[in-house]
Structures are given as structure tokens and as C-alpha cells.
Design a protein around this motif. Structure first.
Motif, PDB file in Angstrom:
ATOM      1  N   VAL A  99       1.198   2.523   9.394  1.00 34.40           N
ATOM      2  CA  VAL A  99       1.252   3.081   8.051  1.00 34.40           C
ATOM      3  C   VAL A  99       2.023   2.141   7.132  1.00 34.40           C
ATOM      4  O   VAL A  99       3.070   1.608   7.514  1.00 34.40           O
ATOM      5  N   LEU A 100       1.509   1.948   5.921  1.00 30.60           N
ATOM      6  CA  LEU A 100       2.252   1.284   4.862  1.00 30.60           C
ATOM      7  C   LEU A 100       2.685   2.327   3.840  1.00 30.60           C
ATOM      8  O   LEU A 100       1.922   3.248   3.527  1.00 30.60           O
ATOM      9  N   VAL A 101       3.896   2.180   3.323  1.00 33.43           N
ATOM     10  CA  VAL A 101       4.379   2.982   2.201  1.00 33.43           C
ATOM     11  C   VAL A 101       4.594   2.024   1.040  1.00 33.43           C
ATOM     12  O   VAL A 101       5.419   1.112   1.131  1.00 33.43           O
ATOM     13  N   LEU A 102       3.844   2.225  -0.027  1.00 39.41           N
ATOM     14  CA  LEU A 102       3.868   1.284  -1.138  1.00 39.41           C
ATOM     15  C   LEU A 102       4.478   1.936  -2.370  1.00 39.41           C
ATOM     16  O   LEU A 102       3.999   2.965  -2.844  1.00 39.41           O
ATOM     17  N   VAL A 157       6.342  -1.535   1.598  1.00 45.18           N
ATOM     18  CA  VAL A 157       5.935  -2.724   0.855  1.00 45.18           C
ATOM     19  C   VAL A 157       5.972  -2.405  -0.633  1.00 45.18           C
ATOM     20  O   VAL A 157       6.149  -1.257  -1.039  1.00 45.18           O
ATOM     21  N   ALA A 158       5.799  -3.457  -1.451  1.00 40.84           N
ATOM     22  CA  ALA A 158       5.865  -3.252  -2.902  1.00 40.84           C
ATOM     23  C   ALA A 158       5.029  -4.299  -3.619  1.00 40.84           C
ATOM     24  O   ALA A 158       4.902  -5.431  -3.146  1.00 40.84           O
ATOM     25  N   PRO A 159       4.464  -3.951  -4.772  1.00 41.90           N
ATOM     26  CA  PRO A 159       3.745  -4.938  -5.572  1.00 41.90           C
ATOM     27  C   PRO A 159       4.675  -5.870  -6.335  1.00 41.90           C
ATOM     28  O   PRO A 159       4.262  -6.939  -6.766  1.00 41.90           O
ATOM     29  N   VAL A 160       5.945  -5.470  -6.517  1.00 45.59           N
ATOM     30  CA  VAL A 160       6.948  -6.298  -7.188  1.00 45.59           C
ATOM     31  C   VAL A 160       8.230  -6.217  -6.375  1.00 45.59           C
ATOM     32  O   VAL A 160       8.685  -5.122  -6.035  1.00 45.59           O
ATOM     33  N   HIS A 161       8.830  -7.369  -6.060  1.00 43.98           N
ATOM     34  CA  HIS A 161       9.983  -7.401  -5.161  1.00 43.98           C
ATOM     35  C   HIS A 161      11.318  -7.600  -5.856  1.00 43.98           C
ATOM     36  O   HIS A 161      12.364  -7.562  -5.181  1.00 43.98           O
ATOM     37  N   CYS A 162      11.326  -7.821  -7.160  1.00 39.75           N
ATOM     38  CA  CYS A 162      12.575  -7.949  -7.909  1.00 39.75           C
ATOM     39  C   CYS A 162      12.781  -6.727  -8.790  1.00 39.75           C
ATOM     40  O   CYS A 162      11.817  -6.172  -9.326  1.00 39.75           O
ATOM     41  N   ALA A 163      14.044  -6.335  -8.961  1.00 38.67           N
ATOM     42  CA  ALA A 163      14.352  -5.230  -9.872  1.00 38.67           C
ATOM     43  C   ALA A 163      14.033  -5.666 -11.303  1.00 38.67           C
ATOM     44  O   ALA A 163      14.556  -6.671 -11.765  1.00 38.67           O
ATOM     45  N   PRO A 164      13.172  -4.918 -12.015  1.00 34.66           N
ATOM     46  CA  PRO A 164      12.820  -5.288 -13.388  1.00 34.66           C
ATOM     47  C   PRO A 164      13.644  -4.503 -14.417  1.00 34.66           C
ATOM     48  O   PRO A 164      14.064  -3.370 -14.145  1.00 34.66           O
ATOM     49  N   PRO A 165      13.873  -5.068 -15.587  1.00 37.94           N
ATOM     50  CA  PRO A 165      14.537  -4.302 -16.648  1.00 37.94           C
ATOM     51  C   PRO A 165      13.757  -3.023 -16.971  1.00 37.94           C
ATOM     52  O   PRO A 165      12.524  -3.047 -17.055  1.00 37.94           O
ATOM     53  N   GLY A 178       1.832 -10.561  -6.803  1.00 34.67           N
ATOM     54  CA  GLY A 178       0.720  -9.990  -6.053  1.00 34.67           C
ATOM     55  C   GLY A 178       0.345 -10.697  -4.768  1.00 34.67           C
ATOM     56  O   GLY A 178       0.008 -10.034  -3.771  1.00 34.67           O
ATOM     57  N   PRO A 179       0.379 -12.044  -4.707  1.00 33.28           N
ATOM     58  CA  PRO A 179      -0.021 -12.712  -3.463  1.00 33.28           C
ATOM     59  C   PRO A 179       0.813 -12.347  -2.248  1.00 33.28           C
ATOM     60  O   PRO A 179       0.317 -12.431  -1.118  1.00 33.28           O
ATOM     61  N   TRP A 180       2.067 -11.939  -2.452  1.00 32.20           N
ATOM     62  CA  TRP A 180       2.854 -11.501  -1.292  1.00 32.20           C
ATOM     63  C   TRP A 180       2.250 -10.243  -0.679  1.00 32.20           C
ATOM     64  O   TRP A 180       2.090 -10.152   0.543  1.00 32.20           O
ATOM     65  N   LEU A 181       1.881  -9.276  -1.528  1.00 30.01           N
ATOM     66  CA  LEU A 181       1.251  -8.053  -1.025  1.00 30.01           C
ATOM     67  C   LEU A 181      -0.105  -8.362  -0.407  1.00 30.01           C
ATOM     68  O   LEU A 181      -0.463  -7.805   0.643  1.00 30.01           O
ATOM     69  N   ASP A 182      -0.854  -9.261  -1.035  1.00 29.73           N
ATOM     70  CA  ASP A 182      -2.154  -9.653  -0.475  1.00 29.73           C
ATOM     71  C   ASP A 182      -1.994 -10.138   0.964  1.00 29.73           C
ATOM     72  O   ASP A 182      -2.745  -9.736   1.864  1.00 29.73           O
ATOM     73  N   ARG A 183      -1.014 -11.002   1.177  1.00 33.16           N
ATOM     74  CA  ARG A 183      -0.832 -11.574   2.506  1.00 33.16           C
ATOM     75  C   ARG A 183      -0.381 -10.513   3.503  1.00 33.16           C
ATOM     76  O   ARG A 183      -0.788 -10.539   4.679  1.00 33.16           O
ATOM     77  N   GLU A 184       0.433  -9.557   3.054  1.00 35.23           N
ATOM     78  CA  GLU A 184       0.845  -8.493   3.955  1.00 35.23           C
ATOM     79  C   GLU A 184      -0.349  -7.653   4.393  1.00 35.23           C
ATOM     80  O   GLU A 184      -0.442  -7.259   5.558  1.00 35.23           O
ATOM     81  N   LEU A 185      -1.261  -7.376   3.476  1.00 38.98           N
ATOM     82  CA  LEU A 185      -2.459  -6.627   3.861  1.00 38.98           C
ATOM     83  C   LEU A 185      -3.271  -7.403   4.892  1.00 38.98           C
ATOM     84  O   LEU A 185      -3.827  -6.818   5.829  1.00 38.98           O
ATOM     85  N   GLN A 186      -3.338  -8.716   4.743  1.00 37.03           N
ATOM     86  CA  GLN A 186      -4.095  -9.527   5.697  1.00 37.03           C
ATOM     87  C   GLN A 186      -3.439  -9.567   7.073  1.00 37.03           C
ATOM     88  O   GLN A 186      -4.125  -9.580   8.095  1.00 37.03           O
ATOM     89  N   LEU A 187      -2.109  -9.605   7.101  1.00 36.57           N
ATOM     90  CA  LEU A 187      -1.394  -9.763   8.366  1.00 36.57           C
ATOM     91  C   LEU A 187      -1.150  -8.443   9.090  1.00 36.57           C
ATOM     92  O   LEU A 187      -0.975  -8.430  10.310  1.00 36.57           O
ATOM     93  N   ALA A 188      -1.136  -7.345   8.363  1.00 39.00           N
ATOM     94  CA  ALA A 188      -0.877  -6.035   8.978  1.00 39.00           C
ATOM     95  C   ALA A 188      -2.190  -5.470   9.517  1.00 39.00           C
ATOM     96  O   ALA A 188      -2.758  -4.505   8.984  1.00 39.00           O
ATOM     97  N   THR A 189      -2.659  -6.043  10.605  1.00 36.27           N
ATOM     98  CA  THR A 189      -4.005  -5.760  11.100  1.00 36.27           C
ATOM     99  C   THR A 189      -4.125  -4.431  11.848  1.00 36.27           C
ATOM    100  O   THR A 189      -5.234  -4.055  12.258  1.00 36.27           O
ATOM    101  N   SER A 190      -3.005  -3.726  12.042  1.00 38.04           N
ATOM    102  CA  SER A 190      -3.071  -2.436  12.728  1.00 38.04           C
ATOM    103  C   SER A 190      -2.967  -1.252  11.767  1.00 38.04           C
ATOM    104  O   SER A 190      -2.945  -0.097  12.210  1.00 38.04           O
ATOM    105  N   VAL A 191      -2.932  -1.524  10.462  1.00 34.09           N
ATOM    106  CA  VAL A 191      -2.729  -0.452   9.484  1.00 34.09           C
ATOM    107  C   VAL A 191      -3.942   0.478   9.450  1.00 34.09           C
ATOM    108  O   VAL A 191      -5.093   0.039   9.374  1.00 34.09           O
ATOM    109  N   GLU A 192      -3.640   1.793   9.493  1.00 36.62           N
ATOM    110  CA  GLU A 192      -4.671   2.818   9.398  1.00 36.62           C
ATOM    111  C   GLU A 192      -4.574   3.626   8.112  1.00 36.62           C
ATOM    112  O   GLU A 192      -5.572   4.182   7.664  1.00 36.62           O
ATOM    113  N   SER A 193      -3.354   3.693   7.524  1.00 36.79           N
ATOM    114  CA  SER A 193      -3.140   4.521   6.338  1.00 36.79           C
ATOM    115  C   SER A 193      -2.135   3.862   5.409  1.00 36.79           C
ATOM    116  O   SER A 193      -1.252   3.116   5.856  1.00 36.79           O
TER     117      SER A 193
END
Length: 269
Positions: A99-102, A157-165, A178-193
């Protein structure tokens, strides 16, 4: 200032590789200084721990770098005697998640202070307690890196990793991260939800899934609490996506999101 658990002294922000609990980076970890470098470093990250390390030293967005470090130096009175992490907050949890929590982005005095996602503020209290009730967390609380909290089968996981104003990243900042999240989706090959907290997260996960070649239903399902849709991966996996009102103080204080409501959507995963 002394770390609240270890007592070890750290400056604010915390330099990488200096001994902060759970710091994934080393002094030699490559740091992106532009959106183009984020794309390159994300694409070439061979594992989720590598993504975490590279995320945690990223300096691609000047406005966010200035803000997160200013907050780390100025602090809030309640934590004036503690060091602040003041860097991008890496994802948290199982390296082989089901499971991912975004969410959206770290809080200025939560994750930006503790260096751990959804840790150190009321929003984190809610989601960690709910994951504990569902059997996904070993502890009902998460208050500081190194406190023994462990997520089982779940990765935050998160679409933005720095605290924004004002908790509002710009479209350009969301695109750069965004590319960090993209890569996590590619590498997390066991995700079901995927549990998606909030409307911006709903938009972000749809966009990321499309960028990495997942099948995203058209028309896109509208976000709402309990909304559901299903993505398809290139390998043929079906990934259930469930919407949830964000665990923000505005939602939890007003009763828009209650504990039973949160427990119900986690039960859909």
C-alpha cells in the motif's frame, strides 16, 4: 541543538550524513540543483532507498529551499530548543510495500522539523494512529525520527518533498518534484492499493501514473472521500486507488474527517 531522542547536537538545517536518525543520505549523495537534474537522478535511482537519499538532499526549487531553511533557523517557540531537519523529507515505510499513502507536502513544523513524513504534527498523529489500528504500523504514534515507529506493508509518499509556504507548492515546483514520485511508482512493484489524501494528491497520482505508462481510466474519476478507481501497470497489475479527505487540522477539527471515516477508507485498501 540536541536531538530530542539521542541528545546529539545538530545545526539547523541538518547536513546530510552527520548522524541524524534515519537520515538516508551520505555526504557523497548526489544533489539535484535543477528540474533537469531531478529527472536524471530519479531516472537512474536503482532502488527506493536510493530515491530516498537523493530526495533528501535535493535543492532544485530555490523558493522551497529558502523557505524550508528559514523555518529551520527561525523555528517555532514550542521547539526553539530543538534542531530542525530543514531538508526535503524522504518517503517513509516498507521497501516492498503493498500500500502507498500519498499526501501533499511536509508541514513546516512537522516533517520539516523531524525529518520524517507525517511526523511531529496533528495530521501525522491521525494517520499513524489509523495505520496502527489497521495493523500497518507498529506504534500508534510517530513523534521523532528514531522513535521506533515502523510501517509494515505501507510506504508514505508525496508529490512534493519540501515544506512550501502556506502549504501551497506552485505548479512549477510540483512539476520539478514529480520525477521522484514517478520513480517510486516504477520501483514499488508489489503495490496493490494507493490511499490518496486530498484533491491535489488525487491529481498528482493520476498525472504520475500516466507519465510512467500506467493505464488511467478516462474520464478521470472525480475526487471525493471514498472515491475509487483502478490503474493498470504495464506488467498487468491492477492497482486500486482510494480517495480520502486530507488529515489536515482544518478537516479533523471541523469533523469533515472523523476517525471512523478514516478507518473505513483504510479498510478498502
Amino acid at each position: 541543538m540536541p536531538h530530542p531522542l539521542t541528545g546529539e547536537l545538530f545545526p539547523s538545517p541538518v547536513p546530510p550524513g552527520t548522524g541524524w536518525p534515519e537520515d538516508p543520505a551520505k555526504t557523497t549523495t548526489p544533489a539535484a540543483a535543477s528540474a533537469a537534474q531531478v529527472r536524471k537522478l530519479a531516472r537512474t535511482s536503482p532502488s527506493l532507498p536510493d530515491v530516498d537519499a537523493r530526495v533528501s538532499v535535493c535543492r532544485a526549487c530555490p523558493r522551497l529551499v529558502t523557505w524550508r531553511e528559514t523555518v529551520a533557523r527561525d523555528k517555532r517557540r514550542a521547539w526553539a530548543e530543538e534542531p530542525y531537519w530543514g531538508r526535503p523529507v524522504p518517503s517513509l515505510g516498507d521497501e516492498d510495500p503493498r500500500v502507498l499513502v500519498l499526501g501533499l507536502a511536509p508541514a513546516a513544523h512537522g516533517g520539516n522539523r523531524t525529518g520524517r513524513m507525517f511526523t511531529g504534527d496533528r495530521s501525522g498523529d491521525w494517520i499513524h494512529a489509523a495505520l496502527y489500528r489497521a495493523g500497518y504500523a507498529e506504534r500508534p504514534t510517530s513523534y521523532a525520527a528514531g522513535d521506533g515507529q515502523r510501517l509494515v506493508g505501507v510506504r508514505m509518499v508525496a508529490p512534493v518533498h519540501c515544506a512550501p509556504p502556506d502549504n501551497k507548492p506552485t505548479p512549477a515546483e510540483r512539476a520539478a518534484c514529480g520525477p521522484w514520485l514517478d520513480r517510486e511508482l516504477q520501483l514499488a512493484t508489489s503495490v496493490e492499493s494507493i490511499l490518496v489524501l486530498g484533491g491535489i494528491g488525487w491529481q498528482s497520482v493520476h498525472a504520475a501514473a500516466a507519465r510512467v505508462g500506467w493505464t488511467v481510466p478516462r474520464p478521470r474519476a472525480k475526487f471525493g472521500h471514498g472515491a475509487q478507481t483502478v490503474f493498470g501497470t504495464p506488467e498487468g497489475r491492477a492497482v486500486r486507488v482510494v480517495g480520502c479527505y486530507h488529515v489536515s487540522q482544518q478537516n479533523t477539527f471541523t469533523g469533515r474527517l472523523t476517525e471512523p471515516m478514516l478507518d473505513e477508507v483504510i479498510g478498502m485498501l
